[in-house]
Design a protein around this motif. Structure first.
Motif, PDB file in Angstrom:
ATOM      1  N   ALA A 181       0.862  -1.180   0.000  1.00 40.82           N
ATOM      2  CA  ALA A 181       0.000   0.000   0.000  1.00 40.82           C
ATOM      3  C   ALA A 181       0.899   1.230   0.000  1.00 40.82           C
ATOM      4  CB  ALA A 181      -0.917   0.009   1.213  1.00 40.82           C
ATOM      5  N   ALA A 182       0.533   2.226  -0.771  1.00 35.34           N
ATOM      6  CA  ALA A 182       1.303   3.466  -0.840  1.00 35.34           C
ATOM      7  C   ALA A 182       0.613   4.543  -0.015  1.00 35.34           C
ATOM      8  CB  ALA A 182       1.429   3.917  -2.297  1.00 35.34           C
ATOM      9  N   LYS A 183       1.394   5.496   0.465  1.00 33.89           N
ATOM     10  CA  LYS A 183       0.837   6.589   1.265  1.00 33.89           C
ATOM     11  C   LYS A 183       0.122   7.633   0.415  1.00 33.89           C
ATOM     12  CE  LYS A 183       4.095   6.125   5.027  1.00 33.89           C
ATOM     13  NZ  LYS A 183       5.138   6.758   5.838  1.00 33.89           N
ATOM     14  N   GLY A 184       0.278   7.527  -0.910  1.00 37.13           N
ATOM     15  CA  GLY A 184      -0.389   8.458  -1.807  1.00 37.13           C
ATOM     16  C   GLY A 184      -1.103   7.710  -2.918  1.00 37.13           C
ATOM     17  N   ASP A 185      -1.902   8.429  -3.705  1.00 34.80           N
ATOM     18  CA  ASP A 185      -2.522   7.829  -4.886  1.00 34.80           C
ATOM     19  C   ASP A 185      -1.424   7.511  -5.892  1.00 34.80           C
ATOM     20  OD1 ASP A 185      -5.057   8.135  -3.809  1.00 34.80           O
ATOM     21  OD2 ASP A 185      -5.548   9.909  -5.000  1.00 34.80           O
ATOM     22  N   ALA A 186      -1.503   6.341  -6.493  1.00 29.64           N
ATOM     23  CA  ALA A 186      -0.519   5.920  -7.486  1.00 29.64           C
ATOM     24  C   ALA A 186      -1.224   5.738  -8.831  1.00 29.64           C
ATOM     25  CB  ALA A 186       0.151   4.619  -7.057  1.00 29.64           C
ATOM     26  N   LEU A 187      -0.757   6.439  -9.841  1.00 24.69           N
ATOM     27  CA  LEU A 187      -1.303   6.319 -11.191  1.00 24.69           C
ATOM     28  C   LEU A 187      -0.268   5.605 -12.041  1.00 24.69           C
ATOM     29  CD1 LEU A 187      -3.136   8.831 -13.373  1.00 24.69           C
ATOM     30  CD2 LEU A 187      -0.996   7.891 -14.233  1.00 24.69           C
ATOM     31  N   ILE A 188      -0.708   4.576 -12.753  1.00 27.14           N
ATOM     32  CA  ILE A 188       0.183   3.933 -13.721  1.00 27.14           C
ATOM     33  C   ILE A 188      -0.369   4.167 -15.126  1.00 27.14           C
ATOM     34  CG2 ILE A 188       1.151   2.213 -12.156  1.00 27.14           C
ATOM     35  CD1 ILE A 188      -0.732   0.130 -13.425  1.00 27.14           C
ATOM     36  N   VAL A 219      -4.545   1.581   0.031  1.00 30.90           N
ATOM     37  CA  VAL A 219      -5.267   0.370  -0.365  1.00 30.90           C
ATOM     38  C   VAL A 219      -4.233  -0.602  -0.953  1.00 30.90           C
ATOM     39  CG1 VAL A 219      -7.040  -0.614  -1.870  1.00 30.90           C
ATOM     40  CG2 VAL A 219      -7.386   1.652  -0.849  1.00 30.90           C
ATOM     41  N   PRO A 220      -4.141  -1.824  -0.422  1.00 27.13           N
ATOM     42  CA  PRO A 220      -3.166  -2.782  -0.951  1.00 27.13           C
ATOM     43  C   PRO A 220      -3.384  -3.023  -2.447  1.00 27.13           C
ATOM     44  CG  PRO A 220      -4.109  -3.584   1.106  1.00 27.13           C
ATOM     45  CD  PRO A 220      -4.911  -2.378   0.693  1.00 27.13           C
ATOM     46  N   HIS A 221      -2.276  -3.041  -3.181  1.00 24.21           N
ATOM     47  CA  HIS A 221      -2.353  -3.275  -4.628  1.00 24.21           C
ATOM     48  C   HIS A 221      -1.087  -3.975  -5.095  1.00 24.21           C
ATOM     49  CE1 HIS A 221      -0.462   0.734  -4.150  1.00 24.21           C
ATOM     50  NE2 HIS A 221       0.336   0.310  -5.133  1.00 24.21           N
ATOM     51  N   GLN A 222      -1.169  -4.523  -6.296  1.00 24.68           N
ATOM     52  CA  GLN A 222       0.005  -5.122  -6.921  1.00 24.68           C
ATOM     53  C   GLN A 222      -0.133  -5.022  -8.428  1.00 24.68           C
ATOM     54  OE1 GLN A 222      -0.687  -9.125  -5.105  1.00 24.68           O
ATOM     55  NE2 GLN A 222       0.009  -9.846  -7.114  1.00 24.68           N
ATOM     56  N   VAL A 223       1.014  -5.019  -9.101  1.00 22.26           N
ATOM     57  CA  VAL A 223       1.068  -4.927 -10.562  1.00 22.26           C
ATOM     58  C   VAL A 223       1.978  -6.034 -11.050  1.00 22.26           C
ATOM     59  CG1 VAL A 223       1.710  -3.488 -12.536  1.00 22.26           C
ATOM     60  CG2 VAL A 223       0.756  -2.419 -10.475  1.00 22.26           C
ATOM     61  N   THR A 224       1.495  -6.818 -12.031  1.00 23.80           N
ATOM     62  CA  THR A 224       2.269  -7.916 -12.602  1.00 23.80           C
ATOM     63  C   THR A 224       2.217  -7.821 -14.119  1.00 23.80           C
ATOM     64  OG1 THR A 224       1.611  -9.300 -10.720  1.00 23.80           O
ATOM     65  CG2 THR A 224       2.571 -10.432 -12.617  1.00 23.80           C
ATOM     66  N   ALA A 225       3.355  -8.051 -14.756  1.00 21.79           N
ATOM     67  CA  ALA A 225       3.431  -7.997 -16.222  1.00 21.79           C
ATOM     68  C   ALA A 225       2.912  -9.303 -16.810  1.00 21.79           C
ATOM     69  CB  ALA A 225       4.859  -7.749 -16.664  1.00 21.79           C
ATOM     70  N   ALA A 267      -0.550  -5.210 -18.227  1.00 21.29           N
ATOM     71  CA  ALA A 267      -0.346  -5.408 -16.788  1.00 21.29           C
ATOM     72  C   ALA A 267      -1.605  -5.976 -16.164  1.00 21.29           C
ATOM     73  CB  ALA A 267      -0.002  -4.083 -16.124  1.00 21.29           C
ATOM     74  N   THR A 268      -1.433  -6.919 -15.252  1.00 20.57           N
ATOM     75  CA  THR A 268      -2.522  -7.367 -14.398  1.00 20.57           C
ATOM     76  C   THR A 268      -2.398  -6.554 -13.120  1.00 20.57           C
ATOM     77  OG1 THR A 268      -2.437  -9.593 -15.339  1.00 20.57           O
ATOM     78  CG2 THR A 268      -3.569  -9.341 -13.214  1.00 20.57           C
ATOM     79  N   VAL A 269      -3.467  -5.854 -12.767  1.00 20.06           N
ATOM     80  CA  VAL A 269      -3.466  -4.958 -11.622  1.00 20.06           C
ATOM     81  C   VAL A 269      -4.496  -5.458 -10.616  1.00 20.06           C
ATOM     82  CG1 VAL A 269      -3.769  -2.570 -10.853  1.00 20.06           C
ATOM     83  CG2 VAL A 269      -2.863  -3.028 -13.149  1.00 20.06           C
ATOM     84  N   LYS A 270      -4.061  -5.593  -9.360  1.00 18.24           N
ATOM     85  CA  LYS A 270      -4.973  -5.986  -8.292  1.00 18.24           C
ATOM     86  C   LYS A 270      -5.013  -4.849  -7.285  1.00 18.24           C
ATOM     87  CE  LYS A 270      -6.068  -9.521  -4.918  1.00 18.24           C
ATOM     88  NZ  LYS A 270      -5.648 -10.736  -4.218  1.00 18.24           N
ATOM     89  N   ILE A 271      -6.217  -4.341  -7.024  1.00 20.12           N
ATOM     90  CA  ILE A 271      -6.433  -3.276  -6.038  1.00 20.12           C
ATOM     91  C   ILE A 271      -7.448  -3.818  -5.042  1.00 20.12           C
ATOM     92  CG2 ILE A 271      -7.174  -0.908  -5.649  1.00 20.12           C
ATOM     93  CD1 ILE A 271      -6.563  -0.409  -8.675  1.00 20.12           C
ATOM     94  N   GLY A 272      -7.013  -4.034  -3.806  1.00 17.56           N
ATOM     95  CA  GLY A 272      -7.887  -4.705  -2.843  1.00 17.56           C
ATOM     96  C   GLY A 272      -8.218  -6.087  -3.380  1.00 17.56           C
ATOM     97  N   ASP A 273      -9.512  -6.389  -3.557  1.00 18.58           N
ATOM     98  CA  ASP A 273      -9.939  -7.682  -4.116  1.00 18.58           C
ATOM     99  C   ASP A 273     -10.256  -7.603  -5.603  1.00 18.58           C
ATOM    100  OD1 ASP A 273      -9.709  -8.946  -1.642  1.00 18.58           O
ATOM    101  OD2 ASP A 273     -11.755  -8.385  -1.065  1.00 18.58           O
ATOM    102  N   LYS A 274     -10.143  -6.430  -6.182  1.00 22.44           N
ATOM    103  CA  LYS A 274     -10.513  -6.218  -7.581  1.00 22.44           C
ATOM    104  C   LYS A 274      -9.301  -6.458  -8.501  1.00 22.44           C
ATOM    105  CE  LYS A 274     -13.007  -2.803 -10.329  1.00 22.44           C
ATOM    106  NZ  LYS A 274     -13.633  -1.489 -10.316  1.00 22.44           N
ATOM    107  N   ILE A 275      -9.488  -7.279  -9.539  1.00 14.59           N
ATOM    108  CA  ILE A 275      -8.421  -7.596 -10.493  1.00 14.59           C
ATOM    109  C   ILE A 275      -8.831  -7.100 -11.871  1.00 14.59           C
ATOM    110  CG2 ILE A 275      -7.096  -9.436 -11.600  1.00 14.59           C
ATOM    111  CD1 ILE A 275      -7.519 -11.098  -9.035  1.00 14.59           C
ATOM    112  N   MET A 276      -7.891  -6.436 -12.560  1.00 14.68           N
ATOM    113  CA  MET A 276      -8.163  -5.915 -13.905  1.00 14.68           C
ATOM    114  C   MET A 276      -6.900  -5.994 -14.748  1.00 14.68           C
ATOM    115  SD  MET A 276      -8.302  -2.009 -12.554  1.00 14.68           S
ATOM    116  CE  MET A 276      -8.932  -2.607 -11.010  1.00 14.68           C
TER     117      MET A 276
END
Length: 138
Positions: free
Chosen positions: A81-88, A118-124, A95-104
């Motif tokens: 989780a980041a302390k600020g809003d993160a825009l990619i 909000v916990p998130h992850q980015v995978t190529a 990229a597969t992006v997961k934000i909380g329980d939402k995957i896109m």
């Protein structure tokens, strides 16, 4: 001081202004690791390599971070989780992006905002290049 006949004279106030501009440009270099006042190709900043993530941080200040990243297929960051809003912004690949329980999935030319704290992850999903902008309060 001896000057040739062809010497050009510059008004004192012009010289002072030129020096001020040079001083300001040294003090104001807020974006680093990229040439200023020149067209730069994003693809030349970072390269996709198997098993690696390559980064170039262009700005890291109290309120903002700006980073170019390249991921080899299957590489990723998170969950965190980041302390600020993160825009990619996806420049190349998917990229597969997961934000909380939402995957896109986000592809070339698309953006995703990951909200602060909000916990998130980015995978190529494939070789992928992106621009990351993190904005937070001072």
């Amino acid at each position: 001081m001896i000057m040739s006949e062809n010497a050009r004279f510059v008004k004192t106030d012009q010289v002072e202004n030129m020096l001020k501009v040079k001083e300001c440009s040294k003090m104001q270099e807020l974006i680093k690791n990229i040439e200023h006042a020149k067209v730069v190709c994003f693809d030349d900043l970072v390269s996709c390599n198997e098993g690696q993530i390559e980064t170039v941080t262009m700005a890291q200040k109290k309120g903002v971070g700006l980073t170019a990243l390249a991921f080899g297929k299957g590489e990723g960051v998170g969950p965190h989780a980041a302390k600020g809003d993160a825009l990619i912004y996806i420049h190349h690949g998917i990229a597969t992006v997961k934000i909380g329980d939402k995957i896109m999935e986000a592809g070339k030319g698309e953006m995703v905002v990951m909200p602060a704290n909000v916990p998130h992850q980015v995978t190529a999903k494939e070789d992928m290049k992106m621009l990351l902008v993190v904005v937070k309060e001072d």
